[in-house]
Design a protein around this motif. Structure first.
Motif, PDB file in Angstrom:
ATOM      1  N   HIS A 176       0.847  -1.191   0.000  1.00 48.93           N
ATOM      2  CA  HIS A 176       0.000   0.000   0.000  1.00 48.93           C
ATOM      3  C   HIS A 176       0.887   1.248   0.000  1.00 48.93           C
ATOM      4  O   HIS A 176       1.962   1.220   0.593  1.00 48.93           O
ATOM      5  N   PRO A 177       0.422   2.333  -0.628  1.00 48.27           N
ATOM      6  CA  PRO A 177       1.203   3.576  -0.624  1.00 48.27           C
ATOM      7  C   PRO A 177       0.966   4.382   0.659  1.00 48.27           C
ATOM      8  O   PRO A 177       0.786   5.588   0.648  1.00 48.27           O
ATOM      9  N   GLY A 178       0.941   3.691   1.773  1.00 48.69           N
ATOM     10  CA  GLY A 178       0.709   4.283   3.086  1.00 48.69           C
ATOM     11  C   GLY A 178       0.477   3.158   4.081  1.00 48.69           C
ATOM     12  O   GLY A 178       0.606   1.985   3.743  1.00 48.69           O
ATOM     13  N   VAL A 179       0.118   3.498   5.300  1.00 52.22           N
ATOM     14  CA  VAL A 179      -0.064   2.488   6.341  1.00 52.22           C
ATOM     15  C   VAL A 179      -1.444   1.843   6.257  1.00 52.22           C
ATOM     16  O   VAL A 179      -2.383   2.415   5.709  1.00 52.22           O
ATOM     17  N   GLU A 180      -1.535   0.627   6.810  1.00 51.66           N
ATOM     18  CA  GLU A 180      -2.802  -0.085   6.950  1.00 51.66           C
ATOM     19  C   GLU A 180      -2.954  -0.528   8.391  1.00 51.66           C
ATOM     20  O   GLU A 180      -2.002  -1.012   9.004  1.00 51.66           O
ATOM     21  N   ILE A 181      -4.163  -0.371   8.928  1.00 55.80           N
ATOM     22  CA  ILE A 181      -4.523  -0.975  10.205  1.00 55.80           C
ATOM     23  C   ILE A 181      -5.640  -1.957   9.876  1.00 55.80           C
ATOM     24  O   ILE A 181      -6.703  -1.550   9.386  1.00 55.80           O
ATOM     25  N   ALA A 182      -5.383  -3.240  10.080  1.00 49.09           N
ATOM     26  CA  ALA A 182      -6.356  -4.290   9.778  1.00 49.09           C
ATOM     27  C   ALA A 182      -6.991  -4.752  11.076  1.00 49.09           C
ATOM     28  O   ALA A 182      -6.287  -5.136  12.011  1.00 49.09           O
ATOM     29  N   TYR A 183      -8.321  -4.730  11.137  1.00 50.00           N
ATOM     30  CA  TYR A 183      -9.081  -5.186  12.303  1.00 50.00           C
ATOM     31  C   TYR A 183      -9.960  -6.342  11.847  1.00 50.00           C
ATOM     32  O   TYR A 183     -10.791  -6.174  10.947  1.00 50.00           O
ATOM     33  N   VAL A 184      -9.760  -7.525  12.429  1.00 48.53           N
ATOM     34  CA  VAL A 184     -10.524  -8.701  12.017  1.00 48.53           C
ATOM     35  C   VAL A 184     -11.927  -8.620  12.622  1.00 48.53           C
ATOM     36  O   VAL A 184     -12.086  -8.566  13.838  1.00 48.53           O
ATOM     37  N   LEU A 185     -12.918  -8.624  11.738  1.00 47.85           N
ATOM     38  CA  LEU A 185     -14.319  -8.528  12.147  1.00 47.85           C
ATOM     39  C   LEU A 185     -14.930  -9.896  12.441  1.00 47.85           C
ATOM     40  O   LEU A 185     -15.742 -10.034  13.350  1.00 47.85           O
ATOM     41  N   GLU A 186     -14.565 -10.893  11.632  1.00 47.03           N
ATOM     42  CA  GLU A 186     -15.107 -12.238  11.827  1.00 47.03           C
ATOM     43  C   GLU A 186     -14.143 -13.283  11.287  1.00 47.03           C
ATOM     44  O   GLU A 186     -13.335 -13.003  10.408  1.00 47.03           O
ATOM     45  N   GLY A 187     -14.204 -14.470  11.882  1.00 45.58           N
ATOM     46  CA  GLY A 187     -13.345 -15.563  11.449  1.00 45.58           C
ATOM     47  C   GLY A 187     -11.911 -15.402  11.927  1.00 45.58           C
ATOM     48  O   GLY A 187     -11.627 -14.684  12.891  1.00 45.58           O
ATOM     49  N   THR A 188     -11.029 -16.072  11.219  1.00 49.24           N
ATOM     50  CA  THR A 188      -9.590 -16.050  11.499  1.00 49.24           C
ATOM     51  C   THR A 188      -8.871 -15.693  10.206  1.00 49.24           C
ATOM     52  O   THR A 188      -9.182 -16.255   9.157  1.00 49.24           O
ATOM     53  N   LEU A 189      -7.928 -14.772  10.277  1.00 49.09           N
ATOM     54  CA  LEU A 189      -7.145 -14.393   9.104  1.00 49.09           C
ATOM     55  C   LEU A 189      -5.666 -14.508   9.430  1.00 49.09           C
ATOM     56  O   LEU A 189      -5.230 -14.154  10.525  1.00 49.09           O
ATOM     57  N   GLN A 190      -4.920 -15.010   8.472  1.00 49.83           N
ATOM     58  CA  GLN A 190      -3.472 -15.166   8.624  1.00 49.83           C
ATOM     59  C   GLN A 190      -2.797 -14.186   7.671  1.00 49.83           C
ATOM     60  O   GLN A 190      -3.095 -14.161   6.475  1.00 49.83           O
ATOM     61  N   TYR A 191      -1.891 -13.384   8.222  1.00 48.80           N
ATOM     62  CA  TYR A 191      -1.155 -12.396   7.442  1.00 48.80           C
ATOM     63  C   TYR A 191       0.289 -12.874   7.317  1.00 48.80           C
ATOM     64  O   TYR A 191       0.938 -13.158   8.317  1.00 48.80           O
ATOM     65  N   SER A 192       0.781 -12.939   6.081  1.00 47.39           N
ATOM     66  CA  SER A 192       2.170 -13.337   5.865  1.00 47.39           C
ATOM     67  C   SER A 192       2.931 -12.170   5.253  1.00 47.39           C
ATOM     68  O   SER A 192       2.352 -11.298   4.596  1.00 47.39           O
ATOM     69  N   PHE A 193       4.234 -12.162   5.514  1.00 48.79           N
ATOM     70  CA  PHE A 193       5.105 -11.058   5.105  1.00 48.79           C
ATOM     71  C   PHE A 193       6.336 -11.616   4.415  1.00 48.79           C
ATOM     72  O   PHE A 193       6.719 -12.755   4.640  1.00 48.79           O
ATOM     73  N   GLU A 194       6.994 -10.800   3.600  1.00 53.23           N
ATOM     74  CA  GLU A 194       8.218 -11.240   2.920  1.00 53.23           C
ATOM     75  C   GLU A 194       9.393 -11.365   3.880  1.00 53.23           C
ATOM     76  O   GLU A 194      10.253 -12.203   3.684  1.00 53.23           O
ATOM     77  N   ASP A 195       9.431 -10.533   4.912  1.00 53.28           N
ATOM     78  CA  ASP A 195      10.650 -10.461   5.725  1.00 53.28           C
ATOM     79  C   ASP A 195      10.454 -10.705   7.219  1.00 53.28           C
ATOM     80  O   ASP A 195      11.326 -10.378   8.016  1.00 53.28           O
TER      81      ASP A 195
END
Length: 132
Positions: free
Chosen positions: A62-81
């Motif tokens: 993203h061309p800026g910051v993101e704040i992700a708030y999980v509303l329902e279920g389970t989410l897995q976030y993966s990163f390159e580093d």
């Protein structure tokens, strides 16, 4: 002749309002809830992102910051580093500007997040990374 002008105008409109630059993501629905000026060069955008069971939103930035708030279920976030992070409903994650990441719904039920972005005006909110 009119058909060409209408098609060109429609293409320009879709390009200017697009949230995503790159390929479409299957099993993912995005609904923009809010867009407002943050300051002279940035805007704040809130988007509800729904993930069908087992779907992945591929590696992107993203061309800026993101704040992700999980509303329902389970989410897995993966990163390159850095190691991946798994969040359940009610948990949130801060993702710095330009940090390549992906989001995956590993569950058998619908997952959803509220993504809040503070991004540069005039740029696509999501830039998908090329697949290797």
């Amino acid at each position: 002749m009119k058909k060409i002008h209408i098609a060109a105008a429609l293409a320009a409109l879709l390009t200017s309002t697009s949230l995503i630059a790159g390929d479409a993501q299957t099993g993912i629905k995005r609904h923009e809830a809010l867009r407002n000026d943050f300051d002279a060069t940035r805007e704040v955008v809130q988007v509800r992102v729904d993930f069908a069971p087992g779907t992945t939103f591929g590696m992107h930035t993203h061309p800026g910051v993101e704040i992700a708030y999980v509303l329902e279920g389970t989410l897995q976030y993966s990163f390159e580093d850095k190691p991946s992070v798994t969040l359940k409903a009610g948990q949130s994650l801060y993702i710095p500007a330009g940090q390549a990441h992906a989001a995956h719904n590993p569950g058998q039920v619908q997952g959803a997040e509220l993504a809040t972005y503070i991004v540069e005006k005039g740029k696509p909110i999501v830039v998908l990374r090329a697949k290797p």
